[in-house]
Design a protein around this motif. Structure first.
Motif, short mmCIF file in Angstrom:
data_model
loop_
_atom_site.label_atom_id
_atom_site.label_comp_id
_atom_site.label_asym_id
_atom_site.label_seq_id
_atom_site.Cartn_x
_atom_site.Cartn_y
_atom_site.Cartn_z
N ASN A 338 0.84 -1.20 0.00
CA ASN A 338 0.00 0.00 0.00
C ASN A 338 0.87 1.25 0.00
O ASN A 338 0.62 2.20 -0.73
CB ASN A 338 -0.90 0.03 1.24
CG ASN A 338 -2.18 -0.77 1.03
OD1 ASN A 338 -2.50 -1.13 -0.09
ND2 ASN A 338 -2.89 -1.06 2.10
N ASP A 367 5.18 6.03 5.47
CA ASP A 367 5.47 6.51 4.12
C ASP A 367 5.31 8.02 4.06
O ASP A 367 4.79 8.64 5.00
CB ASP A 367 4.57 5.81 3.09
CG ASP A 367 3.10 6.10 3.29
OD1 ASP A 367 2.73 7.28 3.39
OD2 ASP A 367 2.30 5.14 3.34
N GLN A 386 -12.24 1.75 -0.77
CA GLN A 386 -11.04 2.44 -1.27
C GLN A 386 -11.34 3.92 -1.21
O GLN A 386 -12.45 4.35 -1.50
CB GLN A 386 -10.76 2.02 -2.72
CG GLN A 386 -10.38 0.54 -2.81
CD GLN A 386 -10.03 0.11 -4.21
OE1 GLN A 386 -10.66 0.56 -5.16
NE2 GLN A 386 -9.05 -0.75 -4.34
N LEU A 402 -6.69 -4.31 4.01
CA LEU A 402 -6.66 -3.86 5.40
C LEU A 402 -7.66 -4.60 6.30
O LEU A 402 -7.31 -4.97 7.42
CB LEU A 402 -6.85 -2.34 5.49
CG LEU A 402 -5.65 -1.54 4.96
CD1 LEU A 402 -5.95 -0.05 4.95
CD2 LEU A 402 -4.40 -1.83 5.78
P1 ADP Z 1 -6.40 -2.01 -1.55
O1 ADP Z 1 -6.27 -3.39 -2.05
O2 ADP Z 1 -7.36 -1.18 -2.31
O3 ADP Z 1 -5.10 -1.34 -1.30
P2 ADP Z 1 -6.63 -1.96 1.31
O4 ADP Z 1 -7.70 -2.48 2.21
O5 ADP Z 1 -5.25 -2.47 1.52
O6 ADP Z 1 -7.12 -2.20 -0.15
O7 ADP Z 1 -6.62 -0.39 1.45
C1 ADP Z 1 -7.85 0.31 1.37
C2 ADP Z 1 -7.63 1.74 0.99
O8 ADP Z 1 -6.95 2.44 2.03
C3 ADP Z 1 -6.75 1.95 -0.21
O9 ADP Z 1 -7.47 1.76 -1.41
C4 ADP Z 1 -6.29 3.39 -0.03
O10 ADP Z 1 -7.31 4.26 -0.45
C5 ADP Z 1 -6.17 3.49 1.49
N1 ADP Z 1 -4.76 3.27 1.91
C6 ADP Z 1 -4.23 2.15 2.42
N2 ADP Z 1 -2.92 2.33 2.71
C7 ADP Z 1 -2.62 3.61 2.40
C8 ADP Z 1 -1.42 4.42 2.48
N3 ADP Z 1 -0.26 3.93 2.93
N4 ADP Z 1 -1.51 5.70 2.06
C9 ADP Z 1 -2.67 6.21 1.59
N5 ADP Z 1 -3.82 5.51 1.50
C10 ADP Z 1 -3.81 4.22 1.89
#
Ligand code: ADP
Length: 464
Positions: A338, A367, A386, A402
């Motif tokens: 991510n 990050d 998302q 997540l």
């Molecule tokens: P995906 O497979 O879409 O990455 P996740 O459940 O891992 O699904 O993450 C859900 C959403 O959380 C992502 O689509 C993004 O919008 C947000 N996200 C997750 N990690 C980050 C990050 N490090 N920085 C910014 N946004 C994040």
């Protein structure tokens, strides 16, 4: 501190006891106390004066006002062999009644039990200056007060009694109304509870069905997806003949789409398994350095942008922890991928540190990417969520990573914390116990606490 004595009564006869009562009520009224307090102070003065007078002919009772802090004082003084102890006077009098209801907000100083000297104090809701002013006025008024007429006193007592009874009756009626209202509310609440119970059962059934459906469907998808990917691979390797440039592009698109669908199906299957309670935890000693080195090897190649650095840091003295390595690695992989997706410039730092106080290890992935708004912080842990942003359309994702991480963290008896500032970056932290404890040795309270922290409900019945 100024103390103004308002009145001193030597209790030589019934008339003096009555006078003490009358004056006490009058003083309470002049001090601006409420009607109920006036009656209470009059009754208390009468009871105490009467009790002392019954046992000795040398008792005195004095009422005074102190200014710092503003207080009404009743001082009682009695000498003689027949004087009972305060224990008896205040709690076990001849009639057996207790004076406590009358003493409600009084503090009592028993200066001497033998000689029966006591000071009762009631705080006054007046400023020191006003208390002083009123005390002086009362002294003047009392010197001019007429003699106490016993008959008038009884009339006054009767009036007070009638008023008290009236107030009591109103109170009783109010109480009855209130009780009726409470009963109605209670009935409503009981009905609501029954409805809630029904809804909870329905929800559990729906949840179990969803889990079964997802798990079966995902299995059904897996095989055809595997075939599509394998066939696309054969075509791209030209095993069945040459492809035109356009055909190659199209087959590559098919392969890419099939790979994305496979990721989705795998995530769904993982979630379904966890929700059905069918995931085994296989704990072992995990070397943090080796784990970081494997992650670097796995994820380094994804780093296509030379404006972003990926660094791993482990505290010097930190070596290992006892947990399920595969699941720990899965969570960190998701955090790092991510971070890679949502960072265009800067760095991604993966750290491990020990929190000695709680016997926990914290793995954080920070990050310098786009960050997450406060309102979205909880949403991102919901399935298929998302966040709208200008990078989202260029990156792959299912919105399941997540939620899966949170469930996995709970299974490892840990939790996830997120800190983020839009435009500055995010830090996802996984906090795990140094030593995973097999559930049989974890107290139910501890497990419930862990689940609650992770937002996890109790496992549903396993799907057949
Ligand atoms: P995906 O497979 O879409 O990455 P996740 O459940 O891992 O699904 O993450 C859900 C959403 O959380 C992502 O689509 C993004 O919008 C947000 N996200 C997750 N990690 C980050 C990050 N490090 N920085 C910014 N946004 C994040």
């Amino acid at each position: 501190m100024a103390l103004t004595t308002l009145l001193t009564v030597t209790l030589r006869g019934d008339g003096d006891v009555l006078a003490a009562r009358r004056h006490a009520r009058y003083i309470a009224e002049l001090l601006g106390l409420e009607a109920a307090d006036q009656v209470r102070i009059a009754a208390l003065t009468f009871e105490l004066a009467h009790e002392l007078f019954r046992h000795t002919l040398t008792a005195t009772l004095a009422l005074a006002v102190e200014t710092a802090p503003p207080t009404l004082q009743i001082t009682l003084h009695a000498r003689g062999d027949g004087v009972p102890s305060w224990q008896v006077i205040l709690h076990e009098r001849a009639g057996g009644e207790d004076l406590q209801p009358l003493l409600a907000d009084f503090t009592i100083d028993l200066i001497s039990n033998h000689a029966a000297i006591a000071v009762l104090r009631k705080p006054l809701a007046l400023s020191g200056a006003i208390a002083d002013e009123r005390a002086r006025a009362i002294v003047e008024l009392l010197t001019e007060a007429p003699q106490i007429d016993p008959f008038a006193e009884i009339v006054q007592q009767n009036r007070e009694l009638t008023e008290s009874l009236g107030a009591l009756q109103t109170r009783q009626e109010q109480l009855r109304d209130l009780n009726r209202e409470l009963e109605d509310t209670n009935r409503g609440v009981v009905a609501l509870y029954a409805e809630l119970d029904e809804k909870a059962v329905e929800l559990r059934q729906a949840d179990a069905m969803k889990t079964r459906f997802l798990s079966n469907m995902s299995h059904e998808f897996r095989t055809p997806l595997g075939s599509i990917r394998a066939l696309a691979q054969i075509l791209l390797q030209r095993l069945d003949g040459e492809l035109t440039a356009e055909q190659e592009k199209q087959v590559a698109l098919i392969q890419g789409a099939a790979a994305e669908l496979t990721d989705l199906v795998n995530d769904l299957l993982d979630l379904a398994k966890i929700e059905a309670g069918r995931v085994d935890i296989r704990p072992g000693m995990v070397s943090i350095r080796e784990l970081f080195s494997a992650l670097r090897g796995m994820l380094g190649p994804l780093l296509q942008n030379d404006q972003v650095a990926l660094d791993f840091h482990c505290e010097d003295e930190l070596e290992s922890l006892y947990t399920d390595e595969t699941k720990l690695s899965q969570i960190l992989r998701n955090f790092i991928s991510n971070a890679l997706k949502f960072t265009q410039i800067g760095s991604i730092d993966v750290r491990a540190r020990r929190s000695i106080q709680n016997h926990e290890i914290e793995f954080s992935v920070s990050d310098t990417g786009i960050g997450i708004a406060k309102n979205d912080m909880e949403l991102i842990f919901e399935e298929f969520t998302q966040v709208e942003n200008n990078l989202q359309q260029y990156v792959k994702g299912t919105g399941l990573g997540l939620p899966l991480c949170r469930q996995l963290a709970a299974l490892l008896q840990g939790r996830i914390d997120v800190q983020s500032t839009p435009g500055e970056g995010s830090t996802f932290t996984l906090i795990l116990p140094e030593r995973y404890m097999p559930p049989a040795t974890v107290s139910p309270a501890h497990q419930t606490q862990q689940n609650a922290r992770a937002g996890l409900s109790p496992p549903a019945a396993p799907a057949p």
